[in-house]
Scaffold this motif. Structure first.
Motif, PDB file in Angstrom:
ATOM      1  N   ILE A 260       7.278  -5.884  10.876  1.00 28.82           N
ATOM      2  CA  ILE A 260       7.865  -4.688  11.118  1.00 28.82           C
ATOM      3  C   ILE A 260       9.264  -4.872  10.652  1.00 28.82           C
ATOM      4  O   ILE A 260       9.920  -5.833  11.144  1.00 28.82           O
ATOM      5  CB  ILE A 260       7.984  -4.426  12.707  1.00 28.82           C
ATOM      6  N   ARG A 261       9.800  -4.003   9.809  1.00 29.50           N
ATOM      7  CA  ARG A 261      11.022  -4.315   8.825  1.00 29.50           C
ATOM      8  C   ARG A 261      11.765  -3.012   9.059  1.00 29.50           C
ATOM      9  O   ARG A 261      11.583  -2.180   8.343  1.00 29.50           O
ATOM     10  CB  ARG A 261      10.897  -4.780   7.453  1.00 29.50           C
ATOM     11  N   PRO A 262      12.835  -2.861  10.081  1.00 26.74           N
ATOM     12  CA  PRO A 262      13.951  -2.023   9.798  1.00 26.74           C
ATOM     13  C   PRO A 262      14.941  -2.456   9.036  1.00 26.74           C
ATOM     14  O   PRO A 262      15.355  -3.319   9.226  1.00 26.74           O
ATOM     15  CB  PRO A 262      14.359  -1.888  11.628  1.00 26.74           C
ATOM     16  N   LEU A 263      15.350  -1.430   8.227  1.00 28.61           N
ATOM     17  CA  LEU A 263      16.377  -1.631   7.325  1.00 28.61           C
ATOM     18  C   LEU A 263      17.492  -0.392   7.557  1.00 28.61           C
ATOM     19  O   LEU A 263      16.983   0.735   7.320  1.00 28.61           O
ATOM     20  CB  LEU A 263      15.947  -1.857   5.907  1.00 28.61           C
ATOM     21  N   ILE A 264      18.833  -0.755   7.760  1.00 26.19           N
ATOM     22  CA  ILE A 264      19.751   0.487   7.824  1.00 26.19           C
ATOM     23  C   ILE A 264      20.724  -0.164   6.628  1.00 26.19           C
ATOM     24  O   ILE A 264      21.305  -1.131   6.550  1.00 26.19           O
ATOM     25  CB  ILE A 264      20.555   0.288   9.071  1.00 26.19           C
TER      26      ILE A 264
ATOM     27  N   ASP B 198       0.840  -1.289  -0.226  1.00 26.67           N
ATOM     28  CA  ASP B 198      -0.039  -0.034  -0.046  1.00 26.67           C
ATOM     29  C   ASP B 198       0.794   1.146  -0.044  1.00 26.67           C
ATOM     30  O   ASP B 198       1.515   1.586   0.944  1.00 26.67           O
ATOM     31  CB  ASP B 198      -0.839   0.138   1.308  1.00 26.67           C
ATOM     32  N   GLU B 199       0.753   1.924  -0.895  1.00 27.38           N
ATOM     33  CA  GLU B 199       1.504   3.170  -1.194  1.00 27.38           C
ATOM     34  C   GLU B 199       1.439   4.086  -0.140  1.00 27.38           C
ATOM     35  O   GLU B 199       2.088   5.087   0.010  1.00 27.38           O
ATOM     36  CB  GLU B 199       1.722   3.845  -2.454  1.00 27.38           C
ATOM     37  N   ASN B 200       0.113   3.999   0.623  1.00 25.20           N
ATOM     38  CA  ASN B 200      -0.070   5.266   1.503  1.00 25.20           C
ATOM     39  C   ASN B 200       0.404   4.814   2.598  1.00 25.20           C
ATOM     40  O   ASN B 200      -0.016   5.696   3.860  1.00 25.20           O
ATOM     41  CB  ASN B 200      -1.484   5.511   1.529  1.00 25.20           C
ATOM     42  N   LEU B 201       0.897   3.712   3.034  1.00 27.57           N
ATOM     43  CA  LEU B 201       1.460   3.184   4.349  1.00 27.57           C
ATOM     44  C   LEU B 201       2.489   4.419   4.943  1.00 27.57           C
ATOM     45  O   LEU B 201       3.267   5.057   4.154  1.00 27.57           O
ATOM     46  CB  LEU B 201       2.453   1.973   4.177  1.00 27.57           C
ATOM     47  N   ILE B 202       2.284   4.811   6.030  1.00 31.76           N
ATOM     48  CA  ILE B 202       3.132   5.553   6.749  1.00 31.76           C
ATOM     49  C   ILE B 202       4.555   4.790   7.041  1.00 31.76           C
ATOM     50  O   ILE B 202       4.526   3.866   7.964  1.00 31.76           O
ATOM     51  CB  ILE B 202       2.477   6.241   7.912  1.00 31.76           C
ATOM     52  N   VAL B 203       5.574   5.468   6.491  1.00 28.48           N
ATOM     53  CA  VAL B 203       6.887   4.666   6.788  1.00 28.48           C
ATOM     54  C   VAL B 203       7.983   5.583   7.444  1.00 28.48           C
ATOM     55  O   VAL B 203       7.538   6.811   7.580  1.00 28.48           O
ATOM     56  CB  VAL B 203       7.724   4.156   5.551  1.00 28.48           C
ATOM     57  N   TYR B 204       8.827   5.240   8.041  1.00 25.37           N
ATOM     58  CA  TYR B 204       9.795   6.263   8.717  1.00 25.37           C
ATOM     59  C   TYR B 204      11.231   6.058   7.752  1.00 25.37           C
ATOM     60  O   TYR B 204      11.626   4.913   7.395  1.00 25.37           O
ATOM     61  CB  TYR B 204      10.321   5.696  10.058  1.00 25.37           C
ATOM     62  N   LEU B 205      11.660   7.389   7.415  1.00 27.27           N
ATOM     63  CA  LEU B 205      12.935   7.220   6.538  1.00 27.27           C
ATOM     64  C   LEU B 205      13.658   8.555   7.227  1.00 27.27           C
ATOM     65  O   LEU B 205      13.328   9.606   7.060  1.00 27.27           O
ATOM     66  CB  LEU B 205      12.826   7.546   4.993  1.00 27.27           C
ATOM     67  N   ASN B 206      15.112   8.184   7.589  1.00 26.71           N
ATOM     68  CA  ASN B 206      15.640   9.496   8.033  1.00 26.71           C
ATOM     69  C   ASN B 206      15.353  10.337   8.995  1.00 26.71           C
ATOM     70  O   ASN B 206      15.449  11.368   8.465  1.00 26.71           O
ATOM     71  CB  ASN B 206      16.720   9.717   6.920  1.00 26.71           C
ATOM     72  N   GLY B 207      14.666  10.175   9.699  1.00 28.15           N
ATOM     73  CA  GLY B 207      14.321  11.344  10.814  1.00 28.15           C
ATOM     74  C   GLY B 207      12.598  11.740  10.370  1.00 28.15           C
ATOM     75  O   GLY B 207      11.968  12.412  11.103  1.00 28.15           O
ATOM     76  N   LYS B 208      12.161  11.329   9.473  1.00 34.36           N
ATOM     77  CA  LYS B 208      10.933  11.633   9.063  1.00 34.36           C
ATOM     78  C   LYS B 208       9.779  10.468   8.642  1.00 34.36           C
ATOM     79  O   LYS B 208      10.291   9.390   8.310  1.00 34.36           O
ATOM     80  CB  LYS B 208      10.840  12.567   7.335  1.00 34.36           C
ATOM     81  N   TYR B 209       8.449  10.991   9.091  1.00 38.98           N
ATOM     82  CA  TYR B 209       7.434  10.006   8.722  1.00 38.98           C
ATOM     83  C   TYR B 209       6.789  10.383   7.452  1.00 38.98           C
ATOM     84  O   TYR B 209       6.375  11.560   7.409  1.00 38.98           O
ATOM     85  CB  TYR B 209       6.379   9.951  10.026  1.00 38.98           C
TER      86      TYR B 209
ATOM     87  N   ALA C  85      33.140   6.056   4.023  1.00 39.02           N
ATOM     88  CA  ALA C  85      32.777   7.119   2.774  1.00 39.02           C
ATOM     89  C   ALA C  85      31.238   7.318   2.604  1.00 39.02           C
ATOM     90  O   ALA C  85      30.802   8.020   1.860  1.00 39.02           O
ATOM     91  CB  ALA C  85      33.263   6.311   1.563  1.00 39.02           C
ATOM     92  N   ASN C  86      30.406   6.230   3.000  1.00 43.86           N
ATOM     93  CA  ASN C  86      29.044   6.466   2.951  1.00 43.86           C
ATOM     94  C   ASN C  86      28.310   6.937   4.538  1.00 43.86           C
ATOM     95  O   ASN C  86      28.702   6.407   5.216  1.00 43.86           O
ATOM     96  CB  ASN C  86      28.446   5.137   2.650  1.00 43.86           C
ATOM     97  N   LYS C  87      27.155   7.614   4.365  1.00 45.82           N
ATOM     98  CA  LYS C  87      26.259   7.830   5.478  1.00 45.82           C
ATOM     99  C   LYS C  87      25.414   6.597   5.692  1.00 45.82           C
ATOM    100  O   LYS C  87      25.043   6.004   4.694  1.00 45.82           O
ATOM    101  CB  LYS C  87      25.629   9.332   5.461  1.00 45.82           C
ATOM    102  N   THR C  88      24.782   6.639   6.777  1.00 45.28           N
ATOM    103  CA  THR C  88      23.937   5.468   6.959  1.00 45.28           C
ATOM    104  C   THR C  88      22.392   6.033   6.922  1.00 45.28           C
ATOM    105  O   THR C  88      22.064   7.245   7.197  1.00 45.28           O
ATOM    106  CB  THR C  88      23.975   4.531   8.230  1.00 45.28           C
ATOM    107  N   SER C  89      21.618   5.340   6.204  1.00 44.06           N
ATOM    108  CA  SER C  89      20.061   5.555   6.351  1.00 44.06           C
ATOM    109  C   SER C  89      19.325   4.666   6.957  1.00 44.06           C
ATOM    110  O   SER C  89      19.747   3.500   6.923  1.00 44.06           O
ATOM    111  CB  SER C  89      19.444   5.616   4.659  1.00 44.06           C
TER     112      SER C  89
END
Ligand SMILES: Cc1ncc(COP(=O)(O)O)c(C=O)c1O
Length: 300
Positions: free
Chosen positions: A96-100, A3-14, A113-117
């Motif tokens: 629930i799927r956290p992915l870093i 569902d593309e309207n699911l609320i997710v968390y990405l780098n500090g934002k819902y 060399a990379n930041k993490t998301s």
């Protein structure tokens, strides 16, 4: 489709899933340099609770440390985001799927060399495996402790699971069972394995497998029920002496195995009924009837 309207968390934002865009230059996408967890929330008697959240978050941070990923959020923040996403999506039970993962700052193999998301999503995902499964010993061996840190839940490791699973399915089986490099039984593509005989459980020892949180929960439950539990090396030739066998995992819970076909074609059949007592005990814990005496749940 999710569902593309699911609320997710990405780098500090819902935000909505459809707005959670990531770059095709993402390091994690090219090389599997990410770590993740699979966690379940259940509706139990006293409300919605996340099963063994602390253990999952600890394993996420363990995996991240092995990959040299620094997670921007604290363990407590990760836990709170998981709980908040259940609330924001009005989900009473969920996967629930956290992915870093390493972001798109660079595509080289250079540490730092990379930041993490951080991405976290919650959604409805029914039990992953069928009620009972037919299994084939995979011609592909489980990733070795000589090649990687195989008890870390690193995204790239799942190429091994995917290839073994594809082979099993193409040969008409539900699941593969992977051996380690010595030829001892390791685990399924996304699940740990147990063998049962007369109130005795035997399972491969930790080190070369993913140390499953369901595996640990089943060990504790089984001991409470009076089973003895042995964690030891098991070879294909040994499994004929067991009456039952089953997989454990967050996505697949407890799944009895009907049959395992060995590499030489020998078929070993199991009695799925001998798994019933443990399956019911586990189902009680994760169902509405649970008394939650083990305090395995973090309530929303
Ligand atoms: C390779 C592998 N083994 C075992 C498991 C079972 O672990 P858990 O019970 O923590 O879900 C999983 C599940 O994620 C897995 O991917």
């Amino acid at each position: 489709m999710f569902d593309e309207n699911l609320i997710v968390y990405l780098n500090g934002k819902y935000l909505k899933l459809k707005d959670a865009n990531i770059s095709p230059m993402t390091h994690g996408l090219h090389y599997g340099t990410g770590v993740f967890e699979g966690i379940r929330a259940y509706k139990i008697k006293k409300g919605t609770g996340i099963f063994r959240l602390t253990e999952h978050t600890n394993r996420l941070f363990y995996s991240a440390s092995k990959l040299r990923l620094e997670i921007s959020e604290s363990k407590e923040e990760i836990n709170n985001i998981c709980l908040e996403l259940l609330r924001k999506n009005n989900l009473e039970s969920a996967y629930i799927r956290p992915l870093i993962y390493f972001d798109d700052s660079s595509l080289g193999m250079k540490i730092g060399a990379n930041k993490t998301s951080t991405f976290i999503v919650v959604f409805n995902w029914p039990k992953y495996l069928a009620q009972e499964v037919n299994v084939k010993i995979s011609p592909l061996r489980r990733i070795s402790e000589k090649s990687t840190i195989c008890d870390a839940k690193i995204s790239g490791h799942y190429i091994n699971s995917f290839m073994a699973s594809a082979d099993a399915k193409e040969s008409g089986f539900d699941e593969p069972l992977l051996l380690d490099h010595k030829g001892a039984i390791a685990e399924g593509s996304v699940a740990n394995i147990f063998f049962v005989s007369n109130n005795n459980l035997v399972t491969p020892q930790k080190g070369k497998i993913l140390a499953g949180i369901t595996r640990q929960s089943v060990i504790e439950l089984a001991k409470d029920l009076g089973y003895t539990v042995q964690e030891k090396e098991i070879f294909s030739k040994d499994i004929v002496k067991f009456k039952g066998a089953f997989f454990t995992g967050t996505a697949s819970e407890i799944t009895p195995i009907k049959k395992i076909v060995l590499e030489d074609g020998q078929e070993i059949s199991f009695d799925v009924n001998v798994v019933e007592e443990l399956k019911e005990a586990y189902a009680r814990i994760i169902s509405e009837d649970s008394m939650d005496e083990k305090e395995w749940f973090t309530m929303i």
